[in-house]
Design an enzyme around this catalytic site. Structure first.
Site, PDB file in Angstrom:
ATOM      1  N   SER A  77      15.101   4.305  13.319  1.00 23.02           N
ATOM      2  CA  SER A  77      14.554   2.963  13.121  1.00 23.02           C
ATOM      3  C   SER A  77      14.774   2.474  11.685  1.00 23.02           C
ATOM      4  CB  SER A  77      13.049   2.988  13.451  1.00 23.02           C
ATOM      5  OG  SER A  77      12.427   1.792  13.058  1.00 23.02           O
ATOM      6  N   LEU A  78      14.605   3.371  10.728  1.00 27.00           N
ATOM      7  CA  LEU A  78      14.786   3.010   9.318  1.00 27.00           C
ATOM      8  C   LEU A  78      16.234   2.613   9.051  1.00 27.00           C
ATOM      9  CD1 LEU A  78      13.090   2.928   6.697  1.00 27.00           C
ATOM     10  CD2 LEU A  78      13.997   5.163   6.134  1.00 27.00           C
ATOM     11  N   SER A  79      17.156   3.378   9.623  1.00 25.30           N
ATOM     12  CA  SER A  79      18.578   3.084   9.456  1.00 25.30           C
ATOM     13  C   SER A  79      18.936   1.720  10.037  1.00 25.30           C
ATOM     14  CB  SER A  79      19.422   4.161  10.150  1.00 25.30           C
ATOM     15  OG  SER A  79      19.075   5.452   9.685  1.00 25.30           O
ATOM     16  N   ASP A 122      14.151  18.991  11.021  1.00 27.85           N
ATOM     17  CA  ASP A 122      13.327  18.055  11.789  1.00 27.85           C
ATOM     18  C   ASP A 122      13.609  18.170  13.283  1.00 27.85           C
ATOM     19  OD1 ASP A 122      12.061  16.927   9.565  1.00 27.85           O
ATOM     20  OD2 ASP A 122      13.657  15.463   9.272  1.00 27.85           O
TER      21      ASP A 122
HETATM   22  N1  LIG Z   1      22.042   6.212  12.432  1.00 29.07           N
HETATM   23  C1  LIG Z   1      20.969   6.981  12.416  1.00 29.07           C
HETATM   24  O1  LIG Z   1      20.183   6.955  11.476  1.00 29.07           O
HETATM   25  C2  LIG Z   1      20.690   7.915  13.562  1.00 29.07           C
HETATM   26  C3  LIG Z   1      19.568   8.671  13.529  1.00 29.07           C
HETATM   27  N2  LIG Z   1      19.255   9.543  14.527  1.00 29.07           N
HETATM   28  C4  LIG Z   1      17.976  10.248  14.440  1.00 29.07           C
HETATM   29  O2  LIG Z   1      18.123  11.611  14.587  1.00 29.07           O
HETATM   30  C5  LIG Z   1      17.010  12.107  15.304  1.00 29.07           C
HETATM   31  C6  LIG Z   1      17.298  13.449  15.857  1.00 29.07           C
HETATM   32  O3  LIG Z   1      17.280  14.319  14.783  1.00 29.07           O
HETATM   33  P1  LIG Z   1      18.068  15.719  14.830  1.00 29.07           P
HETATM   34  O4  LIG Z   1      17.897  16.355  16.161  1.00 29.07           O
HETATM   35  O5  LIG Z   1      17.656  16.467  13.624  1.00 29.07           O
HETATM   36  O6  LIG Z   1      19.540  15.219  14.752  1.00 29.07           O
HETATM   37  P2  LIG Z   1      20.538  15.234  13.523  1.00 29.07           P
HETATM   38  O7  LIG Z   1      20.755  16.635  13.095  1.00 29.07           O
HETATM   39  O8  LIG Z   1      21.718  14.415  13.928  1.00 29.07           O
HETATM   40  O9  LIG Z   1      19.721  14.573  12.331  1.00 29.07           O
HETATM   41  C7  LIG Z   1      19.472  13.269  12.090  1.00 29.07           C
HETATM   42  C8  LIG Z   1      18.778  13.158  10.750  1.00 29.07           C
HETATM   43  O10 LIG Z   1      17.523  12.526  10.955  1.00 29.07           O
HETATM   44  C9  LIG Z   1      16.506  13.247  10.283  1.00 29.07           C
HETATM   45  N3  LIG Z   1      15.220  13.010  10.959  1.00 29.07           N
HETATM   46  C10 LIG Z   1      14.867  13.369  12.202  1.00 29.07           C
HETATM   47  N4  LIG Z   1      13.611  12.936  12.436  1.00 29.07           N
HETATM   48  C11 LIG Z   1      13.186  12.313  11.321  1.00 29.07           C
HETATM   49  C12 LIG Z   1      11.972  11.650  10.971  1.00 29.07           C
HETATM   50  N5  LIG Z   1      10.973  11.526  11.844  1.00 29.07           N
HETATM   51  N6  LIG Z   1      11.855  11.115   9.741  1.00 29.07           N
HETATM   52  C13 LIG Z   1      12.860  11.213   8.859  1.00 29.07           C
HETATM   53  N7  LIG Z   1      14.029  11.817   9.140  1.00 29.07           N
HETATM   54  C14 LIG Z   1      14.192  12.358  10.374  1.00 29.07           C
HETATM   55  C15 LIG Z   1      16.961  14.655  10.310  1.00 29.07           C
HETATM   56  O11 LIG Z   1      16.344  15.417   9.295  1.00 29.07           O
HETATM   57  C16 LIG Z   1      18.445  14.478  10.064  1.00 29.07           C
HETATM   58  O12 LIG Z   1      18.710  14.298   8.697  1.00 29.07           O
HETATM   59  C17 LIG Z   1      16.756  11.048  16.319  1.00 29.07           C
HETATM   60  O13 LIG Z   1      15.444  11.097  16.836  1.00 29.07           O
HETATM   61  C18 LIG Z   1      17.042   9.805  15.540  1.00 29.07           C
HETATM   62  O14 LIG Z   1      15.866   9.324  14.948  1.00 29.07           O
HETATM   63  C19 LIG Z   1      20.066   9.693  15.602  1.00 29.07           C
HETATM   64  C20 LIG Z   1      21.230   8.952  15.687  1.00 29.07           C
HETATM   65  C21 LIG Z   1      21.634   7.992  14.682  1.00 29.07           C
END
Ligand SMILES: NC(=O)C1=CN([C@@H]2O[C@H](COP(=O)(O)OP(=O)(O)OC[C@H]3O[C@@H](n4cnc5c(N)ncnc54)[C@H](O)[C@@H]3O)[C@@H](O)[C@H]2O)C=CC1
Ligand SMILES: NC(=O)C1=CN([C@@H]2O[C@H](COP(=O)(O)OP(=O)(O)OC[C@H]3O[C@@H](n4cnc5c(N)ncnc54)[C@H](O)[C@@H]3O)[C@@H](O)[C@H]2O)C=CC1
Ligand SMILES: NC(=O)C1=CN([C@@H]2O[C@H](COP(=O)(O)OP(=O)(O)OC[C@H]3O[C@@H](n4cnc5c(N)ncnc54)[C@H](O)[C@@H]3O)[C@@H](O)[C@H]2O)C=CC1
Ligand SMILES: NC(=O)C1=CN([C@@H]2O[C@H](COP(=O)(O)OP(=O)(O)OC[C@H]3O[C@@H](n4cnc5c(N)ncnc54)[C@H](O)[C@@H]3O)[C@@H](O)[C@H]2O)C=CC1
Lengths: 348, 348, 348, 348
Positions: free
Chosen positions: D218-220, D94
């Protein structure tokens, strides 16, 4: 004896229940409880009965009074005059254990050995295929027990008069739930803790749950998962008209009173462990307290596995906890998105 | 004596702490703790000191070693050689009590009498204007105490070696929180309960909280509200990448280990009661267990009100519970939409 | 004209409804709707009627057919032959507007001017004391309108046959809710989105809500707050037996079908805007879609305040949004612990 | 052409983007984007490049400017002078699409064809093994597109001065997140909607998300799942010190401003789509609005399957929706306890 291996995880002083279990060993009488009479259940009961008669001669086997009690079993009726039971064996789902426990609403519950018929549940440590091992553990004093707390419920009318005969209290193993049912209107329920007014809940209803029940209705309503060895009471609203009504966890020494508000537009239907019982009208109330009579449930770990094997799972001897395994296995607790997806969706 | 009125609501055997409190009565030494040195705080301390010197002559008053220790107070330094303290008096917010408790990380904590300076908090039973009454309750043996559980945290490196000197454990009153901090990447944390693997949390972090801490960070992260007299440990994830990670409540006999996954993309910063302390790298871990040394907090109900008055609120004598009042008052727990609206929005 | 000031916040093309409003100005006929006949309501209606007769002579005033229709009002009956209504005036709570909207279930709804009798609600922009100003805004073409989306519900039996006459669809302004009611057993409901199977919900029930309804039952069940000018459909389970069933928000172009599972142990009672209507048995289903007929609700901001005053609140002209004020005022949205406490609990 | 099959599910008028896609067909230039340079990725790129050169001769292939650009590809640099790109092909997770989108922050984004390398994600409709089919769909004008909304973020300092050059706005596809990072203290953030003050958030931080991002951070944090074809903005607090701060969904016409409170004890770190960028100090703010430039993502359903096969899944032709499948497959959305358990835990 059963109590020999009794290792209370509970923080409550275990002396009382321990003594009781001691007296039961080895069991002289078994009550078999089942709700369904499907072919596999009938067959399993027959096998189990045959095995008991052969392996533990002299042990009496009882069954609830129903048209089709199994061959070789005697009829057992609950109540003050009931025959003494040393071991309860259940076959079926979680509901079967809830039912078994409800048969002993007046006093102590004998240890419960629960077999699932394939579908697994939180209260079902053993698969029916393991019944020989399960009985052996009990008869050889290797069984370990988890005392699952119950709640006793006392009902009062508008004038504060107890409803029902004395000593005639209801005991629940999961929860008592008040709900507006099919009334279109919201309930107003005043909640008191140890006599002190906590809050007025305007909602579909309110759940007061044991730790055991925390994985049942309470969980669906948004409650936390509480380890069954903790002595605690969980209070969870059902669809409250408030943003700020969080689940609450009290010590089991607390008494919780739910009183239908005088101007509540709906009466509240009461379910105890899923069985519909009372209707509470405005002014009526119910007081919920820890019951002195928990349900002693025999743990899956009573069937001792190879020590090495268990350590392979990273658990030291004597530390295995069915519940952690349950949370992990049954709920697929916290499987992340990615790994779930891979399980089901990967190409190859 | 303080212990005279000690009524443990807790289900844990109170004997140990009770004995301890007994020895303290009446207090021979007081430690005054404050974080801020604003004008109102300085003035309040001066008044309090004057009152103690006059009313309870012979009682030693101590203060932390800071450039501006109040007149008439002696310097006190924490540690194995520390002067014995019979009573801690705090002036400030919740954070001041957390700080006071942290000064006694090696052993028993003396009873804590906490005054707010106006802003109210969960851990602040008394308003500074009531300091005379508060001290009187303690010196006349009318104080009742709530033992607030603490958690002790032991750190291990990748090789499983304890980090820091022996006995040098950290004690928290609210919680220990692991968080990715400003790393853009998610943490992978393996969670073990009593040595058994519970789950792998992929999240911003994980909180392990006491019941006291259940109204602090844990609440913000979605945890339940747990009565502080319950002996329990709350586990709550922070922003988990999973739909199904619910808050968990364990008995205080459980030990919880958090281990940063070997392939975790982020290290985890550790905060204990809000103070940033360690950084845990992949492979590092921390084990959290109930501490033998709770924080004995003097209850608001120690200032005895008129019995009748209290009963007017529907509470029997000796049953008043600060916490229920706190939940109700401070959180405006569960105020429904309508009633809130009427408070602020009605015309007239 | 009303439409003169019509400023659609909605992203949906406003042309259709705009044209319609245009035709209505100034109103020739008013329907007064009230549920309660309490003294204050009767009196308010009399005053309002008097005012209309005097200030806007020639305007017809109607009332629902009830034993006690107000003096000077004519009887109005809903249906295909109903007299044309240019303006609906409601007096009462949120439920009164829901009821008013339900009277126009076959086609377009006239603009609705809603007065509260003191208790405030989300759908109640005006206090009854402001009725002169409210009517003036409408008659002088200064009223601004928020088109509140409705959902239309079509019922099907096990064989897929439509239930009820053609065109006889139900329209809801808040939500349609399926619930097991007083059945002890869980519902199994298959959910389809645009014909595609989304999931099987094992739960107490399921809510399909409009953005307007997002602050009603849906909110209590854990749903998000959705701005009423968004064209969207909210799907929220009620007490699902699953940890991972999150609220879902769809575009209003989606059609959502709820079908009671063939092996569902409970039938589902249906409530539309709180009125109990159908019972769905296993195999029965209901399909929910955005209705072409929204409810045009006259905004509080139609009563123009002093421009300066409004800017004082930090809002540019023409940008005032009742909803933001509502969320903020009525819900005391997000008041922090501390500040709430200070409101109620400070000494002085 | 791509636009031939363009079926906007979105309620927004699709004309603009449609026109644009029309112009691109068939693609004259392709930009290949990958974050990782692992062996499988390198190999896949080589195969893909070979296939393009052979099957679609004359098409230019570009790659980002990195030390190791693949053989046969030309260097591409983002910016106002950038070579025109007709199709973006991503290989990775993603995060790779998020990165690709960020390369087109100044204007329109070309259609994006995304291949996963095995691990699946929400933004990854195609498996790398299907690259031939995927390209064919695009070059033969059979591709259908989902326009994924973006948010543009404009930063202001304490004095309200725009930070950064004009037109230099940041565009996010998932979300902008403000967070206290490793500061021990809570953030105070004032939230304005269309210039109106909504609330003051005291929390770890705040997320403003697109529907696409609603399944990410946002979901988290507890947000709802929003269909990506809806034009909406989601506002979710991170660990708010308030019981009543619910997720909010606004129409995409709203502008949301987050301003660090003047007395906020912590600065806020800003992450855009997971990339750490700004630090906002007390008084600083950021305004978030729907961007005019969505990301046109090519749907999985572009690879046409047998009509019958698709209908077998219960979906009429032209109605297939990747998202419903994703929610269902990737999240194992709402699998009940029982069925999950049976998958993993059944004996036999
Ligand atoms: N606690 C949490 O859930 C956190 C989530 N994130 C998310 O990670 C995103 C960045 O992703 P990466 O560069 O891949 O970083 P990353 O490699 O750290 O991955 C974060 C995870 O979020 C998933 N992801 C990304 N966009 C998604 C979407 N639109 N719907 C469902 N899953 C999605 C990725 O597949 C991966 O499993 C940020 O935009 C943010 O949304 C970032 C920090 C904390
Ligand atoms: N919306 C909900 O989640 C509702 C849940 N229930 C629960 O059902 C219970 C009665 O169970 P049954 O007689 O089997 O009725 P049932 O056959 O309707 O089953 C309800 C489900 O709850 C499960 N269950 C029961 N006790 C459990 C426990 N302690 N932990 C985890 N899962 C448990 C059962 O295995 C079954 O899947 C009630 O005590 C109540 O907790 C009852 C009504 C609604
Ligand atoms: N997002 C959040 O909710 C965060 C909360 N915290 C909490 O702050 C605590 C440290 O407090 P301070 O030193 O005063 O820092 P602080 O001045 O940053 O205050 C944090 C807030 O938490 C309140 N608080 C502290 N302990 C509490 C309790 N047991 N119950 C209810 N409210 C409580 C304080 O009154 C204050 O309003 C940490 O132990 C942690 O629990 C820390 C970081 C983030
Ligand atoms: N547990 C719950 O929260 C339940 C909520 N309801 C709601 O009640 C509605 C019917 O309302 P009434 O006829 O007044 O019945 P009612 O007199 O039982 O009132 C229900 C409450 O919902 C409020 N309400 C209604 N529509 C609202 C909206 N759009 N936004 C915010 N609050 C709203 C009313 O002001 C009232 O406080 C139903 O449409 C349903 O949404 C119905 C049953 C249970």
């Amino acid at each position: 004896s059963i109590s020999h291996h009794y290792r209370p995880i509970s923080s409550a002083p275990p002396s009382a229940t321990q003594a009781q279990h001691e007296a039961l060993c080895p069991p002289q009488s078994i009550l078999i409880v089942n709700k369904l009479r499907t072919e596999p259940v009938i067959q399993a009961i027959d096998e189990l009965l045959g095995h008991v008669k052969k392996t533990y001669p002299g042990v009496k086997v009882f069954s609830e009074d129903r048209p089709d009690i199994p061959d070789g079993a005697e009829v057992w009726r609950p109540g003050p005059q009931a025959e003494k039971i040393d071991l309860v064996v259940t076959l079926g789902g979680d509901g079967t254990i809830l039912h078994a426990a409800s048969l002993f609403s007046l006093g102590a519950v004998p240890p419960v050995l629960s077999f699932s018929m394939g579908t697994l549940g939180f209260l079902l440590p053993f698969h029916i295929d393991d019944f020989v091992k399960g009985l052996e553990a009990v008869f050889h004093g290797k069984a370990t027990i988890l005392d699952r707390m119950r709640l006793s419920c006392t009902y009062y009318d508008k004038e504060g008069r107890k409803v029902g005969a004395d000593g005639n209290e209801w005991q629940v193993m999961n929860e008592i739930a008040l709900h507006r049912g099919s009334s279109p209107h919201l309930n107003t329920i005043d909640i008191f803790v140890d006599g002190q007014h906590l809050t007025e809940a305007v909602s579909d209803g309110v759940i007061v749950s044991t730790p055991t029940g925390s994985t049942a209705y309470s969980l669906s309503a948004g409650g936390p998962i509480v380890h069954p060895s903790l002595s605690a009471v969980v209070l969870v609203p059902i669809c409250p008209r408030s943003l700020s009504f969080r689940p609450l966890v009290f010590p089991s020494s607390s008494s919780v009173t739910l009183r239908i508000g005088d101007r509540s537009r709906a009466a509240a239907g009461v379910s105890m462990d899923g069985r519909v019982s009372h209707v509470l009208n405005p002014g009526d109330s119910v007081t919920v307290q820890a019951s002195p009579y928990p349900v002693p449930c025999i743990n899956r770990s009573s069937i001792s596995e190879d020590e090495t094997e268990r350590q392979g799972e990273g658990v030291g001897p004597g530390k295995e906890d069915d519940w952690v395994r349950d949370i992990n296995n049954l709920l697929q607790y916290n499987a992340t998105f990615r790994s779930k997806a891979l399980l089901r969706y990967s190409r190859t």
